[in-house]
Scaffold this motif. Structure first.
Motif, PDB file in Angstrom:
ATOM      1  N   ILE A  43       6.572   1.509   7.289  1.00  0.00           N
ATOM      2  CA  ILE A  43       7.533   2.536   6.776  1.00  0.00           C
ATOM      3  C   ILE A  43       8.905   2.108   8.139  1.00  0.00           C
ATOM      4  O   ILE A  43       9.130   3.248   8.714  1.00  0.00           O
ATOM      5  CB  ILE A  43       6.669   4.340   7.423  1.00  0.00           C
ATOM      6  N   THR A  44       8.682   1.269   8.865  1.00  0.00           N
ATOM      7  CA  THR A  44       9.472   1.059  10.335  1.00  0.00           C
ATOM      8  C   THR A  44      11.149   1.257   8.875  1.00  0.00           C
ATOM      9  O   THR A  44      11.982   1.287   9.809  1.00  0.00           O
ATOM     10  CB  THR A  44       9.336  -0.503  10.445  1.00  0.00           C
ATOM     11  N   GLU A  45      11.841   0.752   7.525  1.00  0.00           N
ATOM     12  CA  GLU A  45      12.820   1.437   7.256  1.00  0.00           C
ATOM     13  C   GLU A  45      11.573   2.121   6.026  1.00  0.00           C
ATOM     14  O   GLU A  45      10.543   2.032   5.596  1.00  0.00           O
ATOM     15  CB  GLU A  45      12.990   0.868   6.676  1.00  0.00           C
ATOM     16  N   TYR A  46      12.745   3.237   5.547  1.00  0.00           N
ATOM     17  CA  TYR A  46      12.444   4.453   4.340  1.00  0.00           C
ATOM     18  C   TYR A  46      12.006   4.520   3.338  1.00  0.00           C
ATOM     19  O   TYR A  46      12.295   2.547   2.292  1.00  0.00           O
ATOM     20  CB  TYR A  46      13.604   5.213   4.960  1.00  0.00           C
ATOM     21  N   GLN A  47      10.718   4.789   2.972  1.00  0.00           N
ATOM     22  CA  GLN A  47       9.957   4.296   1.403  1.00  0.00           C
ATOM     23  C   GLN A  47      10.136   5.602   0.766  1.00  0.00           C
ATOM     24  O   GLN A  47       9.228   6.510   1.271  1.00  0.00           O
ATOM     25  CB  GLN A  47       9.062   3.164   1.878  1.00  0.00           C
ATOM     26  N   GLU A  48      10.143   5.307  -0.119  1.00  0.00           N
ATOM     27  CA  GLU A  48      10.228   6.185  -1.901  1.00  0.00           C
ATOM     28  C   GLU A  48       8.227   6.502  -1.177  1.00  0.00           C
ATOM     29  O   GLU A  48       8.411   5.652  -2.213  1.00  0.00           O
ATOM     30  CB  GLU A  48      10.713   6.158  -2.946  1.00  0.00           C
ATOM     31  N   PRO A  49       7.945   8.144  -1.204  1.00  0.00           N
ATOM     32  CA  PRO A  49       6.661   7.641  -0.854  1.00  0.00           C
ATOM     33  C   PRO A  49       6.555   7.816  -1.516  1.00  0.00           C
ATOM     34  O   PRO A  49       5.173   6.448  -2.317  1.00  0.00           O
ATOM     35  CB  PRO A  49       6.142   9.461  -0.507  1.00  0.00           C
ATOM     36  N   LEU A  50       6.125   8.349  -3.234  1.00  0.00           N
ATOM     37  CA  LEU A  50       5.415   7.669  -4.746  1.00  0.00           C
ATOM     38  C   LEU A  50       5.632   6.154  -4.825  1.00  0.00           C
ATOM     39  O   LEU A  50       4.400   5.366  -4.816  1.00  0.00           O
ATOM     40  CB  LEU A  50       5.932   8.726  -6.182  1.00  0.00           C
ATOM     41  N   GLU A  51       7.046   5.595  -4.837  1.00  0.00           N
ATOM     42  CA  GLU A  51       7.019   4.825  -4.919  1.00  0.00           C
ATOM     43  C   GLU A  51       5.588   3.480  -3.657  1.00  0.00           C
ATOM     44  O   GLU A  51       5.399   2.560  -4.068  1.00  0.00           O
ATOM     45  CB  GLU A  51       8.359   3.754  -4.857  1.00  0.00           C
ATOM     46  N   LEU A  52       6.236   3.533  -2.854  1.00  0.00           N
ATOM     47  CA  LEU A  52       5.719   3.346  -1.394  1.00  0.00           C
ATOM     48  C   LEU A  52       3.998   2.662  -1.880  1.00  0.00           C
ATOM     49  O   LEU A  52       3.319   2.562  -1.780  1.00  0.00           O
ATOM     50  CB  LEU A  52       5.512   3.987  -0.194  1.00  0.00           C
ATOM     51  N   SER A  53       2.840   4.334  -2.630  1.00  0.00           N
ATOM     52  CA  SER A  53       1.496   4.384  -2.993  1.00  0.00           C
ATOM     53  C   SER A  53       1.368   3.333  -4.194  1.00  0.00           C
ATOM     54  O   SER A  53       0.436   2.961  -4.302  1.00  0.00           O
ATOM     55  CB  SER A  53       1.971   6.058  -2.922  1.00  0.00           C
ATOM     56  N   LYS A  54       2.182   3.679  -4.861  1.00  0.00           N
ATOM     57  CA  LYS A  54       2.182   2.368  -5.715  1.00  0.00           C
ATOM     58  C   LYS A  54       2.477   0.831  -4.897  1.00  0.00           C
ATOM     59  O   LYS A  54       1.111  -0.147  -5.290  1.00  0.00           O
ATOM     60  CB  LYS A  54       2.841   2.307  -6.944  1.00  0.00           C
ATOM     61  N   ASN A  55       2.719   1.172  -4.852  1.00  0.00           N
ATOM     62  CA  ASN A  55       2.741  -0.624  -4.057  1.00  0.00           C
ATOM     63  C   ASN A  55       1.709  -1.026  -3.808  1.00  0.00           C
ATOM     64  O   ASN A  55       1.362  -2.201  -3.147  1.00  0.00           O
ATOM     65  CB  ASN A  55       4.534  -0.570  -2.821  1.00  0.00           C
ATOM     66  N   LEU A  56       1.435  -0.339  -2.308  1.00  0.00           N
ATOM     67  CA  LEU A  56       0.625  -0.695  -1.864  1.00  0.00           C
ATOM     68  C   LEU A  56      -1.185  -0.314  -2.556  1.00  0.00           C
ATOM     69  O   LEU A  56      -1.845  -1.883  -2.833  1.00  0.00           O
ATOM     70  CB  LEU A  56       0.090   0.555  -1.176  1.00  0.00           C
ATOM     71  N   THR A  57      -1.546   0.122  -4.406  1.00  0.00           N
ATOM     72  CA  THR A  57      -2.328  -0.110  -4.522  1.00  0.00           C
ATOM     73  C   THR A  57      -2.092  -1.318  -5.597  1.00  0.00           C
ATOM     74  O   THR A  57      -2.739  -1.853  -5.393  1.00  0.00           O
ATOM     75  CB  THR A  57      -2.704   0.858  -5.973  1.00  0.00           C
ATOM     76  N   ASP A  58      -1.212  -1.378  -6.164  1.00  0.00           N
ATOM     77  CA  ASP A  58      -0.468  -3.160  -6.857  1.00  0.00           C
ATOM     78  C   ASP A  58      -1.159  -4.149  -6.014  1.00  0.00           C
ATOM     79  O   ASP A  58      -1.675  -5.074  -5.940  1.00  0.00           O
ATOM     80  CB  ASP A  58       0.917  -2.698  -7.251  1.00  0.00           C
ATOM     81  N   ALA A  59      -0.453  -3.948  -4.514  1.00  0.00           N
ATOM     82  CA  ALA A  59      -0.949  -5.139  -3.480  1.00  0.00           C
ATOM     83  C   ALA A  59      -2.469  -5.655  -3.424  1.00  0.00           C
ATOM     84  O   ALA A  59      -2.810  -6.663  -3.158  1.00  0.00           O
ATOM     85  CB  ALA A  59      -0.210  -4.771  -2.330  1.00  0.00           C
ATOM     86  N   VAL A  60      -2.895  -4.405  -3.279  1.00  0.00           N
ATOM     87  CA  VAL A  60      -4.654  -4.785  -3.009  1.00  0.00           C
ATOM     88  C   VAL A  60      -5.079  -5.640  -4.745  1.00  0.00           C
ATOM     89  O   VAL A  60      -5.716  -6.167  -4.598  1.00  0.00           O
ATOM     90  CB  VAL A  60      -5.275  -3.178  -2.884  1.00  0.00           C
ATOM     91  N   ALA A  61      -4.340  -4.957  -5.563  1.00  0.00           N
ATOM     92  CA  ALA A  61      -5.008  -5.640  -6.980  1.00  0.00           C
ATOM     93  C   ALA A  61      -4.812  -7.087  -6.640  1.00  0.00           C
ATOM     94  O   ALA A  61      -5.576  -7.469  -7.454  1.00  0.00           O
ATOM     95  CB  ALA A  61      -4.593  -4.654  -8.146  1.00  0.00           C
ATOM     96  N   LEU A  62      -3.610  -6.830  -6.577  1.00  0.00           N
ATOM     97  CA  LEU A  62      -2.413  -8.776  -6.814  1.00  0.00           C
ATOM     98  C   LEU A  62      -3.804  -9.189  -5.605  1.00  0.00           C
ATOM     99  O   LEU A  62      -3.906 -11.318  -5.952  1.00  0.00           O
ATOM    100  CB  LEU A  62      -1.427  -8.300  -6.003  1.00  0.00           C
ATOM    101  N   TYR A  63      -3.520  -8.597  -4.230  1.00  0.00           N
ATOM    102  CA  TYR A  63      -4.972  -9.801  -3.368  1.00  0.00           C
ATOM    103  C   TYR A  63      -5.557  -9.581  -4.112  1.00  0.00           C
ATOM    104  O   TYR A  63      -6.027 -11.160  -3.670  1.00  0.00           O
ATOM    105  CB  TYR A  63      -4.910  -8.744  -2.219  1.00  0.00           C
ATOM    106  N   LEU A  64      -6.831  -9.477  -5.009  1.00  0.00           N
ATOM    107  CA  LEU A  64      -7.924  -9.716  -5.170  1.00  0.00           C
ATOM    108  C   LEU A  64      -7.581 -10.562  -6.596  1.00  0.00           C
ATOM    109  O   LEU A  64      -8.009 -11.890  -7.008  1.00  0.00           O
ATOM    110  CB  LEU A  64      -8.448  -8.005  -5.744  1.00  0.00           C
ATOM    111  N   ALA A  65      -6.322 -10.339  -7.206  1.00  0.00           N
ATOM    112  CA  ALA A  65      -6.520 -10.904  -8.945  1.00  0.00           C
ATOM    113  C   ALA A  65      -5.999 -12.452  -8.615  1.00  0.00           C
ATOM    114  O   ALA A  65      -5.840 -13.258  -8.574  1.00  0.00           O
ATOM    115  CB  ALA A  65      -4.545 -10.493  -9.730  1.00  0.00           C
TER     116      ALA A  65
END
Ligand code: AMP
Ligand code: TRP
Length: 329
Positions: free
Chosen positions: A45-67
């Motif tokens: 959030i040091t640069e503006y993120q669209e909230p819904l998109e940010l939240s989706k990207n965080l979820t995807d990132a965790v799932a991708l870490y594991l994947a």
């Protein structure tokens, strides 16, 4: 066992550059080191993120870490904001960092030079938070891509200065940068880093890209008019980048790949690189879908946060005591 820590800031979908430069190495090292990997959502959030998109990207990132193969039974995986100590030590680190040091950071300078509008104070002090991320865990090594080296070096300077001023407190960390794949370049402009924030999507492969789309991006990668398959980073940066991508994913030497394709057209080499990338993406995507469907993320993140908090809070309390921030009753 030596400790290792790293993070990714999912301001968009994770890219092949993130995978080769960072994530893949976390997986390789997790058996040998005590591994802490986090999702740097405060850095996002040091640069503006669209909230819904940010939240989706965080979820995807965790799932991708594991994947990608991070194993929550041996590595600690957590969300930065689940450990409050990051923000608190981040502030303390900002009070121990000089303006001159922050002014020298190339990532910030680049953005200033590009005349980007609305640059935030958070972006400017970002390296202080990053120093806190690392120092809270007394990490010995920080595996990152080339672009993050300067930030880890600043962390070393701040940690050393703090230790000298207040007494031995922090482990001074070292950046760990792979020899091959530390800077994957854009497929549409091989003089620029492959990055999530690219304007056109052509140069960047996302880990969740449709395989046909990924193949097209590689087949359409900008190369050169030299027409010879050889390793010449200076004059044939696009070709070099493709070979580097294939080399890091297959662990074949770049020279071996050259020897296989020497005398042939660029199309054949591109098709090989596309095969290598698509087969890796396919494996990751299959696992990603399994993980999303299994609803296991919440428990993994809770466990990770509990383990991370334990270590981070210990360091933070020690720091506060050393600085004199506490009232003695
Ligand atoms: P970021 O996406 O900026 O949070 O970066 C997360 C990690 O991926 C850092 O260790 C970066 O150095 C690494 N990384 C990002 N882009 C690339 C790239 N194009 N090539 C190699 N490593 C990269
Ligand atoms: N600044 C890193 C990046 O943009 C992400 C990051 C935040 C990080 N904190 C960290 C990486 C601590 C390693 C260690 O890529």
């Amino acid at each position: 066992m030596k400790r290792m820590l790293s993070g990714i800031k999912p301001t968009g979908q994770l890219t092949l550059g993130n995978y080769i430069g960072a994530l893949r190495n976390f997986v390789k090292y997790q058996d040998e080191y005590e591994m802490y990997v986090f999702i740097a959502n405060l850095h996002c959030i040091t640069e503006y993120q669209e909230p819904l998109e940010l939240s989706k990207n965080l979820t995807d990132a965790v799932a991708l870490y594991l994947a990608c193969g991070l194993d929550p039974d041996i590595s600690t995986i957590f969300l930065q904001t689940d450990v409050l100590a990051h923000a608190e030590l981040g502030y303390i680190m900002a009070c121990n960092t000089y303006l001159g040091e922050l002014n020298r950071m190339t990532q910030f300078k680049d953005k200033t030079l590009k005349n980007e509008k609305n640059l935030t104070a958070g972006l400017y002090t970002y390296p202080c938070l990053m120093a806190a991320d690392i120092l809270l865990y007394n990490a010995n090594y920080v595996p990152v891509g080339e672009d993050q080296k300067q930030h880890v070096e600043l962390t070393r300077d701040v940690a050393t200065r703090f230790n000298n001023k207040y007494g031995e407190t922090f482990v001074v960390p070292e950046p760990l940068i792979a020899k091959v794949g530390a800077r994957i370049m854009s497929l549409s402009d091989p003089n620029k880093k492959m990055s999530k924030s690219e304007e056109t999507n052509k140069g960047c492969i996302y880990l969740l890209d449709d395989l046909n789309v990924a193949r097209k991006k590689i087949m359409g990668a900008v190369t050169d008019s030299v027409g010879i398959i050889q390793l010449d980073k200076q004059n044939q940066p696009g070709l070099y980048n493709l070979i580097e991508i294939a080399s890091s994913l297959t662990e074949r030497k770049m020279e071996d790949i050259i020897n296989e394709f020497v005398g042939q057209g660029y199309g054949k080499l591109k098709a090989y690189v596309a095969d290598v990338v698509c087969s890796e993406l396919e494996k990751i995507q299959n696992k990603y879908h399994e993980i999303i469907e299994s609803h296991m993320l919440e428990k993994i993140m809770q466990d990770g946060a509990a383990k991370a908090n334990e270590i981070a809070n210990k360091t933070l309390n020690d720091v506060k005591q050393k600085i004199g921030l506490e009232i003695k009753y």
